[in-house]
Write an enzyme that holds these catalytic residues in place. Structure first.
Site, PDB file in Angstrom:
ATOM      1  N   LYS A  58       0.844  -1.201   0.000  1.00  0.00           N
ATOM      2  CA  LYS A  58       0.000   0.000   0.000  1.00  0.00           C
ATOM      3  C   LYS A  58       0.877   1.247   0.000  1.00  0.00           C
ATOM      4  O   LYS A  58       0.609   2.211  -0.728  1.00  0.00           O
ATOM      5  CB  LYS A  58      -0.932  -0.001   1.222  1.00  0.00           C
ATOM      6  CG  LYS A  58      -2.083  -0.984   1.066  1.00  0.00           C
ATOM      7  CD  LYS A  58      -2.852  -1.199   2.367  1.00  0.00           C
ATOM      8  CE  LYS A  58      -3.876  -2.318   2.159  1.00  0.00           C
ATOM      9  NZ  LYS A  58      -4.532  -2.755   3.394  1.00  0.00           N
ATOM     10  N   GLN A 102      -4.684  -1.280   9.548  1.00  0.00           N
ATOM     11  CA  GLN A 102      -4.643  -2.613   8.953  1.00  0.00           C
ATOM     12  C   GLN A 102      -5.285  -3.634   9.899  1.00  0.00           C
ATOM     13  O   GLN A 102      -4.932  -3.710  11.073  1.00  0.00           O
ATOM     14  CB  GLN A 102      -3.173  -2.990   8.667  1.00  0.00           C
ATOM     15  CG  GLN A 102      -3.000  -4.326   7.978  1.00  0.00           C
ATOM     16  CD  GLN A 102      -3.573  -4.345   6.563  1.00  0.00           C
ATOM     17  OE1 GLN A 102      -3.401  -3.400   5.796  1.00  0.00           O
ATOM     18  NE2 GLN A 102      -4.277  -5.417   6.227  1.00  0.00           N
ATOM     19  N   ASP A 125     -11.051   2.953   3.980  1.00  0.00           N
ATOM     20  CA  ASP A 125     -11.491   1.552   3.881  1.00  0.00           C
ATOM     21  C   ASP A 125     -13.012   1.474   3.713  1.00  0.00           C
ATOM     22  O   ASP A 125     -13.544   0.432   3.332  1.00  0.00           O
ATOM     23  CB  ASP A 125     -11.107   0.789   5.159  1.00  0.00           C
ATOM     24  CG  ASP A 125      -9.928  -0.157   4.950  1.00  0.00           C
ATOM     25  OD1 ASP A 125      -9.635  -0.492   3.784  1.00  0.00           O
ATOM     26  OD2 ASP A 125      -9.321  -0.569   5.958  1.00  0.00           O
TER      27      ASP A 125
END
Ligand code: NDP
Length: 299
Positions: A58, A102, A125
């Site tokens: 990422k 995460q 997200d």
């Protein structure tokens, strides 16, 4: 069809590369025109090896698109209170447009508390309840979860308008199945959601013009379940034993069987996987534009 009688392969890798290039161009444009540099901060708690790889990828992709990338690595023993305090600081930092924590988090931290602490405008997200609610009620300014957004883009690219098609989403998780179903409904599909208690899975699949499989079970969806000509999107990422003591990645769909029946199909790897990070960059760009009062780019 590809000339050998099989389904057309949906090349998610190539589509994602194109999307990333368009995002990079847009980032360069808003930097030059407005002095705005989109910034994504990824927070990793602990040392889960798979999470470390995801976070590294990422970071690289964010920098590759010309955005500011920051990765904050915290020890596995970090308390929930300390993580929430960090998120509060990131929420208040005007240079941070996207925050991604995460998952999974260590067991002593409540993931729901953490997700709800993120400013919904920075929740790239798309897991915050505000964004979930906006998606389900059809509000246009939702930040949409990356993997289902990527699936939708691939479907639209392969099929054009999806109106009136019957879609089956196999799996009902909050990160893939449910938002996928919402997106397909918003795209005017007739949507069915199947899961582990569904009685006639093969029969449900056989009615679907669009089949999205997100179960995490290698090769579970058989070719004989698939409606001839259907578009099959395989979200599953499963590591299975291969020759020579190695492992390889396979999806939730028995690819060769399915390919002989379907009209379009995504491979694993190289299908949905690359779209997830590309859509994360897209969400970060959208969040940055909104924070500066600029229109979100149509990419
Ligand atoms: P979850 O484990 O959270 O959900 C799996 C879903 O599949 C559940 O709804 C479950 O039903 C259903 N299911 C499990 N077994 C069966 C069965 N035998 N028959 C019917 N339904 C079943 O998984 P995720 O949604 O997080 O992920 C799904 C897959 O997608 C995984 O392989 C994951 O690695 C992959 N993935 C890939 C991403 C990418 O970037 N390409 C991103 C995210 C995930 P129930 O609810 O009844 O238990």
């Amino acid at each position: 069809m590809d000339g050998t009688g099989g389904a057309a392969i949906i090349d998610g890798k190539a589509f994602a590369e194109g999307l990333r290039a368009r995002i990079g161009a847009e980032v360069a444009r808003i930097k030059a025109a407005h002095g705005l540099v989109p910034g994504l901060t990824v927070v990793l708690v602990g040392e889960d090896p798979a999470s470390q790889v995801y976070v590294r990828n990422k970071g690289k992709a964010t920098e590759g698109a010309g955005m500011k990338s920051d990765t904050i690595r915290l020890p596995a023993g970090t308390s929930e209170a300390d993580l929430l305090a960090l998120i509060a600081r990131l929420n208040a930092d005007a240079a941070v447009h996207g925050i991604l924590v995460q998952l999974p988090l260590p067991g002593h931290i409540d993931e729901a508390h953490v997700i709800e602490a993120i400013d919904p405008a920075k929740d790239v997200d798309g897991f915050h309840l505000i964004n979930v609610g906006k998606l389900h009620t059809g509000m246009k300014d939702a930040l949409v979860p990356c993997t289902p957004q990527g699936c939708l883009m691939l479907l639209r690219d392969a099929l054009g308008p999806l109106d009136g098609r019957s879609a089956l989403v196999l799996g009902r998780s909050n990160i893939v199945g449910k938002p996928m179903a919402s997106l397909l409904l918003a795209a005017n599909c007739t949507v069915t959601i199947a899961h582990s208690r569904t009685r006639d899975l093969a029969g449900e699949c056989a009615r679907a013009d669009i089949l999205v499989a997100a179960v995490g079970r290698p090769g579970m969806v058989k070719g004989s379940w698939i409606k001839p000509g259907a578009a099959v999107i395989d979200v599953g990422i499963n590591r299975v034993p291969a020759e020579g003591g190695k492992t390889r990645l396979v999806g939730d769909v028995a690819f060769e069987e399915a390919r002989a029946v379907a009209g379009h199909i995504t491979p694993v790897p190289g299908g949905v996987g690359p779209m997830t990070i590309a859509c994360l960059l897209r969400n970060t760009l959208i969040a940055a534009c909104r924070s500066a009062g600029l229109p979100a780019p149509a990419i």
